[in-house]
Design an enzyme around this catalytic site. Structure first.
Site, short mmCIF file in Angstrom:
data_model
loop_
_atom_site.label_atom_id
_atom_site.label_comp_id
_atom_site.label_asym_id
_atom_site.label_seq_id
_atom_site.Cartn_x
_atom_site.Cartn_y
_atom_site.Cartn_z
N LYS A 23 30.26 33.51 33.32
CA LYS A 23 30.80 34.67 34.04
C LYS A 23 29.84 35.86 33.87
O LYS A 23 28.64 35.64 33.84
CB LYS A 23 32.23 34.96 33.59
CG LYS A 23 33.13 33.73 33.72
CD LYS A 23 34.59 34.02 33.53
CE LYS A 23 35.39 32.73 33.68
NZ LYS A 23 36.83 32.93 33.57
N HIS A 37 35.55 30.42 42.98
CA HIS A 37 36.32 30.72 41.75
C HIS A 37 37.40 31.75 42.09
O HIS A 37 37.18 32.66 42.89
CB HIS A 37 35.37 31.26 40.68
CG HIS A 37 36.00 31.28 39.33
ND1 HIS A 37 36.93 32.22 38.96
CD2 HIS A 37 35.86 30.46 38.26
CE1 HIS A 37 37.34 31.98 37.73
NE2 HIS A 37 36.70 30.92 37.27
N GLU A 55 41.91 24.85 38.72
CA GLU A 55 41.99 25.98 37.80
C GLU A 55 43.20 26.84 38.14
O GLU A 55 43.08 27.79 38.93
CB GLU A 55 40.72 26.82 37.90
CG GLU A 55 39.48 26.12 37.42
CD GLU A 55 38.50 27.11 36.81
OE1 GLU A 55 37.93 26.79 35.78
OE2 GLU A 55 38.34 28.22 37.35
N GLY A 85 35.11 28.61 30.53
CA GLY A 85 34.65 30.00 30.53
C GLY A 85 34.42 30.48 29.11
O GLY A 85 33.39 30.23 28.50
P1 PGA Z 1 38.42 30.31 30.68
O1 PGA Z 1 37.80 30.37 32.14
O2 PGA Z 1 37.92 29.02 30.07
O3 PGA Z 1 37.88 31.52 29.98
O4 PGA Z 1 39.89 30.31 30.83
C1 PGA Z 1 37.71 29.22 32.92
C2 PGA Z 1 37.17 29.56 34.28
O5 PGA Z 1 37.57 30.60 34.82
O6 PGA Z 1 36.33 28.84 34.82
#
Ligand code: PGA
Length: 227
Positions: A15, A100, A149, A208
């Site tokens: 990210k 996303h 997700e 993430g």
């Molecule tokens: P996270 O994010 O593992 O921090 O929950 C996952 C993603 O948004 O791809």
């Protein structure tokens, strides 16, 4: 499945985190510790700022690590200020995350824009992973991989249950294509990763927060070897 062994993808999504130096430190720790496995693909998707240096480090170290982007332009090259077109990105990346939910929510990405991005990725031989938030999210033609997700699970510490993620993956495959790999993403950690990896319809993880720590990420990769 090849010879009874499940093909798995373990994908790090940084990210908007890590300077070039921090991303290179991550590669220096993770790269040499990755085992070359024909059934496990490990992917890192850093900031666009970091992507070229990360790719160079991967090539110099000859690490089994695919470098990807977190997005790309829905347009070809041209007068599109601020956009990163697939035709140019392909010099550095082989993979991209598209659609996303953070992009849909914060940047107004529509299903049509995401479909255009998939088209651009495919025309430039970039593997396209499309994120869906549930069964209602349309899957554009050409998507190579899907990541289920659910919004409630992203960055909240509240992962979906592995059983529900498996059921959603089953439905997606039945509706679109049985051979389409479906991954799970949302609050994956080294503690819950194994329970997702062993689900029959899940082909890996999009990670993430837990991917930012190289040791935790390596632990998740190791769990994929036993799944
Ligand atoms: P996270 O994010 O593992 O921090 O929950 C996952 C993603 O948004 O791809």
């Amino acid at each position: 499945m090849v010879g009874g062994v499940k093909n798995l993808w373990i994908i790090a999504n940084f990210k908007s985190n890590k300077t070039i130096q921090e991303a290179l430190e991550w590669v220096d720790i993770v790269g040499p510790r990755l085992e070359r496995r024909s059934n496990v693909k490990v992917v890192v998707c850093p900031l666009i700022l970091d992507v070229e240096e990360v790719k160079k480090a991967v090539l110099v170290g000859n690490y089994p690590l695919v470098v990807g982007s977190q997005d790309l332009s829905p347009f070809d090259t041209g007068s599109f200020t601020g956009e990163e077109p697939a035709r140019l990105l392909k010099e550095v990346i082989d993979f991209t995350i598209l659609g996303h939910s953070e992009r849909r929510q914060n940047f107004g990405e529509t299903d049509q824009m995401i479909a255009n991005k998939v088209k651009e990725a495919k025309e430039n031989s970039i593997t396209a992973l499309v994120c869906v938030q549930g069964m209602d999210t349309p899957i554009p033609p050409g998507a190579d991989l899907i990541a289920y997700e659910p919004i409630f699970a992203i960055g909240t510490g509240q992962a979906d249950t592995p059983q529900n993620a498996n059921q959603v993956a089953d439905k997606i495959k039945s509706q679109y294509d049985q051979t389409l790999p479906v991954l799970y993403g949302g609050s994956v950690t080294a503690h819950n990763a194994k329970a997702f990896l062993v689900q029959a319809n899940l082909s890996g993880l999009l990670i993430g927060k837990a991917s930012l720590d190289p040791d935790e990420f390596l632990n998740i990769v190791r769990l994929s070897h036993a799944a």
